[in-house]
Structures are given as structure tokens and as C-alpha cells.
Design a protein around this motif. Structure first.
Motif, PDB file in Angstrom:
ATOM      1  N   VAL A 196       0.867  -1.174   0.000  1.00 18.55           N
ATOM      2  CA  VAL A 196       0.000   0.000   0.000  1.00 18.55           C
ATOM      3  C   VAL A 196       0.909   1.230   0.000  1.00 18.55           C
ATOM      4  O   VAL A 196       1.839   1.314   0.800  1.00 18.55           O
ATOM      5  N   TRP A 197       0.627   2.143  -0.887  1.00 20.19           N
ATOM      6  CA  TRP A 197       1.391   3.387  -1.022  1.00 20.19           C
ATOM      7  C   TRP A 197       0.446   4.570  -0.889  1.00 20.19           C
ATOM      8  O   TRP A 197      -0.660   4.550  -1.407  1.00 20.19           O
ATOM      9  N   ILE A 198       0.904   5.597  -0.205  1.00 23.63           N
ATOM     10  CA  ILE A 198       0.222   6.890  -0.188  1.00 23.63           C
ATOM     11  C   ILE A 198       1.049   7.804  -1.081  1.00 23.63           C
ATOM     12  O   ILE A 198       2.262   7.941  -0.891  1.00 23.63           O
ATOM     13  N   VAL A 199       0.400   8.395  -2.066  1.00 21.96           N
ATOM     14  CA  VAL A 199       1.078   9.306  -2.986  1.00 21.96           C
ATOM     15  C   VAL A 199       0.476  10.696  -2.781  1.00 21.96           C
ATOM     16  O   VAL A 199      -0.729  10.891  -2.924  1.00 21.96           O
ATOM     17  N   ALA A 200       1.327  11.633  -2.399  1.00 19.89           N
ATOM     18  CA  ALA A 200       0.904  13.020  -2.195  1.00 19.89           C
ATOM     19  C   ALA A 200       1.786  13.907  -3.075  1.00 19.89           C
ATOM     20  O   ALA A 200       2.973  13.646  -3.234  1.00 19.89           O
ATOM     21  N   TYR A 201       1.181  14.937  -3.631  1.00 19.00           N
ATOM     22  CA  TYR A 201       1.953  15.761  -4.560  1.00 19.00           C
ATOM     23  C   TYR A 201       1.582  17.232  -4.455  1.00 19.00           C
ATOM     24  O   TYR A 201       0.473  17.597  -4.087  1.00 19.00           O
TER      25      TYR A 201
ATOM     26  N   ASN B  56      11.244  18.911 -12.508  1.00 14.17           N
ATOM     27  CA  ASN B  56      12.211  18.855 -11.411  1.00 14.17           C
ATOM     28  C   ASN B  56      12.531  20.251 -10.902  1.00 14.17           C
ATOM     29  O   ASN B  56      12.678  21.177 -11.680  1.00 14.17           O
ATOM     30  N   GLY B  57      12.604  20.394  -9.599  1.00 14.46           N
ATOM     31  CA  GLY B  57      12.924  21.677  -9.004  1.00 14.46           C
ATOM     32  C   GLY B  57      11.712  22.553  -8.722  1.00 14.46           C
ATOM     33  O   GLY B  57      11.799  23.496  -7.947  1.00 14.46           O
ATOM     34  N   GLU B  58      10.587  22.258  -9.376  1.00  6.85           N
ATOM     35  CA  GLU B  58       9.359  23.034  -9.159  1.00  6.85           C
ATOM     36  C   GLU B  58       8.255  22.211  -8.495  1.00  6.85           C
ATOM     37  O   GLU B  58       7.472  22.740  -7.719  1.00  6.85           O
ATOM     38  N   ASP B  59       8.185  20.939  -8.844  1.00  8.04           N
ATOM     39  CA  ASP B  59       7.124  20.066  -8.355  1.00  8.04           C
ATOM     40  C   ASP B  59       7.677  19.098  -7.307  1.00  8.04           C
ATOM     41  O   ASP B  59       8.881  18.855  -7.252  1.00  8.04           O
ATOM     42  N   HIS B  60       6.767  18.533  -6.512  1.00  8.15           N
ATOM     43  CA  HIS B  60       7.166  17.632  -5.433  1.00  8.15           C
ATOM     44  C   HIS B  60       6.148  16.509  -5.316  1.00  8.15           C
ATOM     45  O   HIS B  60       4.952  16.759  -5.223  1.00  8.15           O
ATOM     46  N   VAL B  61       6.643  15.258  -5.357  1.00  2.63           N
ATOM     47  CA  VAL B  61       5.784  14.084  -5.205  1.00  2.63           C
ATOM     48  C   VAL B  61       6.377  13.214  -4.104  1.00  2.63           C
ATOM     49  O   VAL B  61       7.572  12.923  -4.112  1.00  2.63           O
ATOM     50  N   LEU B  62       5.535  12.813  -3.152  1.00  3.95           N
ATOM     51  CA  LEU B  62       5.941  11.892  -2.095  1.00  3.95           C
ATOM     52  C   LEU B  62       5.281  10.544  -2.335  1.00  3.95           C
ATOM     53  O   LEU B  62       4.068  10.478  -2.548  1.00  3.95           O
ATOM     54  N   LEU B  63       6.075   9.474  -2.307  1.00  7.53           N
ATOM     55  CA  LEU B  63       5.566   8.103  -2.386  1.00  7.53           C
ATOM     56  C   LEU B  63       5.884   7.458  -1.042  1.00  7.53           C
ATOM     57  O   LEU B  63       7.056   7.249  -0.717  1.00  7.53           O
ATOM     58  N   ILE B  64       4.861   7.172  -0.262  1.00 10.78           N
ATOM     59  CA  ILE B  64       5.040   6.653   1.089  1.00 10.78           C
ATOM     60  C   ILE B  64       4.611   5.192   1.127  1.00 10.78           C
ATOM     61  O   ILE B  64       3.438   4.880   0.905  1.00 10.78           O
TER      62      ILE B  64
END
Length: 96
Positions: free
Chosen positions: A5-10, A59-67
């Protein structure tokens, strides 16, 4: 099947790129709220998702977290919702 299970936040700075990421994630998981998805992914699907996201973001402007929450068959995901009603994600087969 070896799913996690992954939580993806961006946080995407450009509206057009945000919409593309949002649409792409619909193919991989369930939308929880504005920029958060819950996904059940095999290693292969997780790699596909990462590749797809890298193609869409800047890259450098956007942010994605894969937990990584853990193995899908060994965890009981507890989500509390304040305000709106939350619907639990059901396990189902996806035919590609």
C-alpha cells in the motif's frame, strides 16, 4: 501477489501538470483528497508509476511523495476522516 500500500501526495506548481498527474494517478489507485492517492502496487506497477510521474513533473518546481505503508496483505490501514465521509478502498482485479 506481492502488493504494498502506497500513499502518494503531490504539490505541483503548474495547473496543467497538476491535472496530468491527477489523471495519471487515477490509473494506479484511489483518490483520497485533492492531491493524495492510496495505491496498491506490485513492484512492477510502482516502478511504472514512478517512471510516469518523472515524465510529468518538472524537477525543481514540483514535489511528489511516495510513502510505502507496507505489505497490502499484512496491514490494516486505518484512516480517520474529519468533515467528509471517507470510503475505504476495496481490493479488486484490474485488467490491462
Amino acid at each position: 501477489m506481492d502488493e504494498h500500500v502506497w500513499i502518494v501526495a503531490y504539490d505541483i506548481s503548474n495547473r496543467k501538470r497538476w491535472r496530468c498527474v491527477f489523471k495519471a494517478l487515477h490509473g494506479y489507485g484511489e483518490w483520497l483528497q485533492l492531491s493524495v492517492f492510496q495505491c496498491r502496487l506490485t513492484r512492477r506497477r510502482r516502478a511504472e508509476l514512478e517512471t510516469r510521474l518523472r515524465e510529468l513533473i518538472k524537477n525543481g518546481e514540483d514535489h511528489v511523495l511516495l510513502i510505502d505503508v507496507g505489505p497490502a496483505d499484512r496491514i490494516k490501514l486505518a484512516i480517520e476522516s474529519i468533515g467528509k465521509t471517507f470510503s475505504k478502498m476495496e481490493r479488486r482485479a484490474i485488467v490491462i
